[in-house]
Structure formats: structure tokens, C-alpha cells
Design an enzyme around this catalytic site. Structure first.
Site, PDB file in Angstrom:
ATOM      1  N   GLU A   1       5.906  -4.734   6.872  1.00 49.29           N
ATOM      2  CA  GLU A   1       5.491  -5.389   8.102  1.00 49.29           C
ATOM      3  C   GLU A   1       5.153  -6.851   7.855  1.00 49.29           C
ATOM      4  O   GLU A   1       4.610  -7.212   6.809  1.00 49.29           O
ATOM      5  CB  GLU A   1       4.263  -4.672   8.685  1.00 49.29           C
ATOM      6  CG  GLU A   1       4.541  -3.221   9.063  1.00 49.29           C
ATOM      7  CD  GLU A   1       3.323  -2.506   9.625  1.00 49.29           C
ATOM      8  OE1 GLU A   1       3.439  -1.310   9.948  1.00 49.29           O
ATOM      9  OE2 GLU A   1       2.252  -3.151   9.763  1.00 49.29           O
TER      10      GLU A   1
ATOM     11  N   ASP B   1       5.164   5.396   7.603  1.00 49.56           N
ATOM     12  CA  ASP B   1       3.752   5.626   7.258  1.00 49.56           C
ATOM     13  C   ASP B   1       2.998   6.258   8.421  1.00 49.56           C
ATOM     14  O   ASP B   1       1.836   6.644   8.279  1.00 49.56           O
ATOM     15  CB  ASP B   1       3.073   4.348   6.771  1.00 49.56           C
ATOM     16  CG  ASP B   1       3.095   3.217   7.795  1.00 49.56           C
ATOM     17  OD1 ASP B   1       3.664   3.397   8.890  1.00 49.56           O
ATOM     18  OD2 ASP B   1       2.550   2.135   7.481  1.00 49.56           O
ATOM     19  N   SER B   2       3.678   6.436   9.551  1.00 49.31           N
ATOM     20  CA  SER B   2       3.119   7.232  10.651  1.00 49.31           C
ATOM     21  C   SER B   2       2.854   8.663  10.221  1.00 49.31           C
ATOM     22  O   SER B   2       2.140   9.396  10.914  1.00 49.31           O
ATOM     23  CB  SER B   2       4.076   7.219  11.848  1.00 49.31           C
ATOM     24  OG  SER B   2       5.399   7.553  11.452  1.00 49.31           O
TER      25      SER B   2
ATOM     26  N   LYS C   1      10.815  -0.697   3.953  1.00 49.29           N
ATOM     27  CA  LYS C   1      10.427  -1.460   5.137  1.00 49.29           C
ATOM     28  C   LYS C   1       9.011  -1.981   4.956  1.00 49.29           C
ATOM     29  O   LYS C   1       8.144  -1.267   4.451  1.00 49.29           O
ATOM     30  CB  LYS C   1      10.501  -0.613   6.412  1.00 49.29           C
ATOM     31  CG  LYS C   1      10.121  -1.404   7.692  1.00 49.29           C
ATOM     32  CD  LYS C   1      10.401  -0.618   8.958  1.00 49.29           C
ATOM     33  CE  LYS C   1       9.403   0.475   9.229  1.00 49.29           C
ATOM     34  NZ  LYS C   1       8.026  -0.058   9.484  1.00 49.29           N
TER      35      LYS C   1
ATOM     36  N   GLU D   1       8.668  -4.036  17.515  1.00 50.11           N
ATOM     37  CA  GLU D   1       7.822  -3.003  18.115  1.00 50.11           C
ATOM     38  C   GLU D   1       6.927  -3.563  19.204  1.00 50.11           C
ATOM     39  O   GLU D   1       6.225  -4.553  19.007  1.00 50.11           O
ATOM     40  CB  GLU D   1       6.950  -2.318  17.057  1.00 50.11           C
ATOM     41  CG  GLU D   1       6.071  -1.226  17.663  1.00 50.11           C
ATOM     42  CD  GLU D   1       5.436  -0.300  16.645  1.00 50.11           C
ATOM     43  OE1 GLU D   1       4.636   0.574  17.065  1.00 50.11           O
ATOM     44  OE2 GLU D   1       5.727  -0.432  15.442  1.00 50.11           O
TER      45      GLU D   1
ATOM     46  N   ASP E   1       8.805   3.366   4.276  1.00 49.14           N
ATOM     47  CA  ASP E   1       7.765   2.370   4.547  1.00 49.14           C
ATOM     48  C   ASP E   1       6.944   2.085   3.298  1.00 49.14           C
ATOM     49  O   ASP E   1       6.560   2.999   2.563  1.00 49.14           O
ATOM     50  CB  ASP E   1       6.801   2.894   5.621  1.00 49.14           C
ATOM     51  CG  ASP E   1       7.174   2.441   7.017  1.00 49.14           C
ATOM     52  OD1 ASP E   1       7.967   1.487   7.152  1.00 49.14           O
ATOM     53  OD2 ASP E   1       6.669   3.043   7.980  1.00 49.14           O
TER      54      ASP E   1
END
Length: 276
Positions: free
Chosen positions: A120, A49-50, A118, A186, A88
Site C-alpha cells: 500500500e 491481509d483481509s 502487493k 480502493e 499482500d
């Protein structure tokens, strides 16, 4: 190397089996050409998602939508024949309840062809991870600095220092026990990353963590020097393509204004036989 001579597409099971073995290599990709460049080298490719910050100029990952992730996931899938693709889940697509998370994860996988998603979060996301895995959605977890929670953290700060390390260790155990096949660590202290890697039985993927992790991931535009908005300490620049691109654009500008481009070799003659 021809497509027929490539090894079969890597799977979640292949990544999981690399625990304690040869380091796992990963980069982000958002486009077909970039995916093609890294396919022979990366074990898994992350459609991160960056993309919101790197390609769309957003101030954070929070504005990234499902439609954006699907668009870029489809593009990356067209460039991969070997590496596992992980996509993501964007902010707001999995936090409300496990059922919503499943619906969105299933859509991501069905529409992009991803091998895994993925998400978080640690202890608080363990039930959701278990729910997804039991229903056939492979999950890579992500703990430590989780960019979708940047407003809670008060910025992109190192996580897990001092007593906070116990909470991150608990997060790591929780996602592993819930069925995640790997976990991204991270921006945490290297010593903590090493302890987590030794303590859990799934691969750890470091980004600003430790060389002792089972693998590493970086944003490809960071390591190629294409994204210059900021440079985290944990990024090693393996090239500075932005400077090269700027120089090339400047040369092109000079040639156009001097009318030296296009030259004779770049234009077509009246002769109908000139088809190139």
C-alpha cells in the site's frame, strides 16, 4: 477440466498486457478449497491481509503478521494451477526502508511461491517499489483507501474527493513510473478512477472505484455473503451462503437431538464386507 488441459499459469506480464483489454478478474482467497473454486475464473488471486478480519476475527488488518500471510499463501498456492497468485505484504513489513521491504518480500515469494506482492502507498512508496522491481520482485501497488492506514484516515472513508484527487493522481503516476505492474484503486470516486485509468499505462484494479477500471477485485467472503460483520457499499452479494450455512447447521442440530442422524446409511454394519 483436467490439470493437464489447463492453460499455463498466468504471469505478471500477462496481467500487465491486459491494459485496455478484456477486464481482469480477481478475488481474494485464504484457503486451498476456495482457491480451487476460483482458479478457472480469476486472472489473479489475491491472498489479502483481509484474512485477519475475515478468518481470524481481528478488528483490522493491522494485526496480520508475515507468518500468517505465509501460512495462507502456501494454502492458496496448493489450489492454483492457472491464476497468478499475489500476496499482500502485511503492515510493518515494508515501510521502514527498501532493504527491509526486499527481505520480507523475498521471503514471502520464496516460501509461498507467489508471483508478485502487493503493498500500500503511492508517492511515499515509489522508491521502495522501484527498489523491489529492480531486484526481481514484481509489485502490485494499492492507493486510495489503504486499510493499513485506517487510523490516519479516521475510518474507512472515501478518498480523493475534491482537491485530494490531485494527490491520488500523483500517487498513480508515481507507482506506475516506479515499475508496479498494476495498481489497486480502493474506495475513490468513479470519475477519478476513470481519469487515473486513462492517465497511466498499467492496469487499474478497482474495488469501490469504477467499472471503467481495467479489472476488479473483491473479498470473496463479502461477495459470497459469508462475512457479515459489515457490508461496504461497493460489495455486490452474489450469494448469501451464511444464511444457507446457518440453516444447514440448524437442520443438523435438529437431527442430532432427535437421534435421526446418523441414520442407517451413515453407520457401519458388523459384516466385515461393509468397507464403504
Amino acid at each position: 477440466m483436467s490439470a493437464t488441459s489447463k492453460t499455463p499459469t498466468l504471469t505478471v506480464q500477462d496481467i500487465r498486457a491486459r491494459k485496455g483489454g478484456d477486464p481482469i478478474v480477481s478475488l481474494t482467497a485464504y484457503t486451498t478449497p476456495m482457491a480451487q473454486l476460483m482458479d478457472d475464473h480469476c486472472d489473479f488471486v489475491l491472498v489479502g491481509d483481509s484474512v485477519g478480519m475475515v478468518l481470524h476475527g481481528l478488528p483490522s488488518t493491522l494485526g496480520v503478521t508475515m507468518d500468517m500471510m505465509i501460512l495462507h499463501g502456501k494454502a492458496v498456492a496448493r489450489g492454483l494451477e492457472r491464476a497468478l497468485m499475489v500476496v499482500d505484504m502485511p503492515f510493518g513489513s515494508y515501510e521502514t526502508c527498501p532493504a527491509d521491504a526486499f527481505a520480507n518480500a523475498a521471503r514471502l515469494m520464496a516460501e509461498t511461491g507467489a508471483g508478485a506482492v502487493k503493498l500500500e502507498g503511492g508517492v511515499e512508496m515509489a522508491d521502495t517499489i522501484a527498489f523491489l522491481v529492480k531486484r526481481g520482485i514484481p509489485v502490485m501497488a494499492h492507493i486510495g483507501l489503504t486499510p493499513q492506514s485506517v487510523n490516519v484516515f479516521g475510518g474507512y472513508k472515501v478518498q480523493g474527493r475534491g482537491n485530494a484527487g490531485d494527490a491520488l493522481m500523483a500517487d498513480a503516476h508515481a507507482v506506475a513510473e516506479a515499475g508496479a505492474f498494476a495498481v489497486v484503486l480502493e474506495k475513490i470516486p468513479a470519475s477519478l478512477a476513470d481519469k487515473i485509468t486513462a492517465a497511466i499505462d498499467i492496469p487499474t484494479i478497482g474495488i469501490g472505484a469504477s467499472a471503467g477500471c481495467d479489472g476488479q477485485v473483491l473479498v470473496v467472503d463479502d461477495m459470497l455473503g459469508l462475512f457479515a460483520a459489515f457490508k461496504p457499499k461497493f460489495v455486490k452479494r452474489y450469494a448469501n451462503l451464511a444464511e444457507q450455512a446457518q440453516a444447514a447447521i440448524a437442520d443438523y442440530t435438529t437431527d442430532v437431538r432427535a437421534r435421526s442422524f446418523p441414520a442407517d446409511e451413515h453407520v457401519f454394519a458388523d459384516d466385515t464386507g461393509d468397507t464403504k
